[in-house]
Design a protein around this motif. Structure first.
Motif: not given
Length: 311
Positions: A211-236
């Motif tokens: 569970g912690y592996l899922y949260l750290a990798v998919a739920n946080t590392a990947l998810a926040y990368w997608l989130w901040f990547r989106g902020i860079g290309r869309m409006t806040a």
């Protein structure tokens, strides 16, 4: 590599959808009553992983900028969100969190010089109302500290989102490195708080480690990368309008995997919130230069536990 706008929105939306699975993973696999330890394990390993992959450290003013963004988006946001979730009755934390687009609209006036349209404000209000129908339950008296924590957590993440767009990224630095900086800074901020409040780490079995592996990798590392990547290309504001997908996903997962019933009122709320999320992608224009995170501008456990939002 350039991608179409629908593809960009879909990829960014995967972040709040992923956050919506946090409650199910937490309740089914992780040790109970360890929210700060869970926040730490989500943030710090994910940040260190992304730093290893990016191999880029902040330079100059970006040392303090990364620390500020990490504190707002991760280090302060996680503990405040958990505090509000534990102290507020029946989903009120979720309703306050769903007002994120309205917070971002107001902050965009101050920090980005962008005035929200009436459509933006109305769509944000509809999103918050829809989420309230999904998660809000009748409950007792309000807890002042919990309510303040809920408002502060929403304000923290909203401010971090707007500042991420205002400051952009250093030349030659991609969203992977920027995300790694913030997660690492936020994790380091949470670490002493977690050990002071909760003590030594709990014993972990196989399911907890998974569970912690899922949260750290998919739920946080990947998810926040997608989130901040989106902020860079869309409006806040556009990015923040994707936030209601978290409680909606949590409700669907609770129905499909945990046997939680969905009432007709909740279904109506889900329709309103989802409709507002879609409409939110058309109320403001994206930045003219999609490759930079606001470089041309001056200027989120998520789940439902008894109707309470977690990210």
């Amino acid at each position: 590599m350039a991608i179409s706008r629908p593809a960009l929105i879909t990829l960014t939306a995967l972040a709040p959808v992923s956050w919506g699975t946090t409650y199910a993973v937490t309740t089914q696999f992780l040790p109970p009553d360890r929210p700060l330890f869970t926040a730490l394990v989500r943030a710090l390993p994910a940040g260190l992983l992304l730093l290893t992959l990016a191999r880029v450290l902040p330079r100059g003013a970006w040392w303090w900028k990364a620390a500020v963004l990490g504190a707002l988006n991760i280090g302060a946001f996680f503990p405040l969100l958990f505090l509000s979730a534990y102290r507020l009755p029946g989903g009120l934390a979720a309703v306050v969190g769903s007002a994120g687009p309205l917070f971002v609209a107001g902050l965009s006036v101050l920090l980005l010089g962008q005035r929200p349209s009436a459509r933006t404000l109305v769509t944000g209000a509809v999103a918050a109302f829809g989420v309230s129908l999904v998660v809000l339950k009748a409950a007792g008296s309000l807890d002042t500290l919990g309510l303040l924590a809920a408002v502060a957590s929403t304000a923290s993440m909203s401010t971090g989102t707007v500042l991420t767009q205002r400051w952009g990224r250093p030349e030659g630095v991609g969203p992977l490195a920027l995300t790694g900086w913030q997660l690492t800074a936020g994790g380091l901020l949470i670490a002493p708080l977690a050990f002071l409040v909760e003590g030594a780490p709990p014993a972990l079995d196989g399911p907890a480690l998974g569970g912690y592996l899922y949260l750290a990798v998919a739920n946080t590392a990947l998810a926040y990368w997608l989130w901040f990547r989106g902020i860079g290309r869309m409006t806040a504001t556009q990015v923040t309008f994707l936030g209601p997908l978290s409680p909606l996903t949590a409700a669907v997962v609770g129905w499909a995997a945990l046997g939680q019933a969905l009432t007709p009122v909740q279904l109506v709320g889900m329709g309103l919130a989802f409709g507002a999320t879609v409409a939110g992608q058309f109320v403001t224009r994206p930045p003219r230069k999609p490759g930079l995170a606001g470089g041309n501008v001056r200027g989120g456990a998520v789940g439902v536990r008894g109707g309470v939002l977690r990210r």
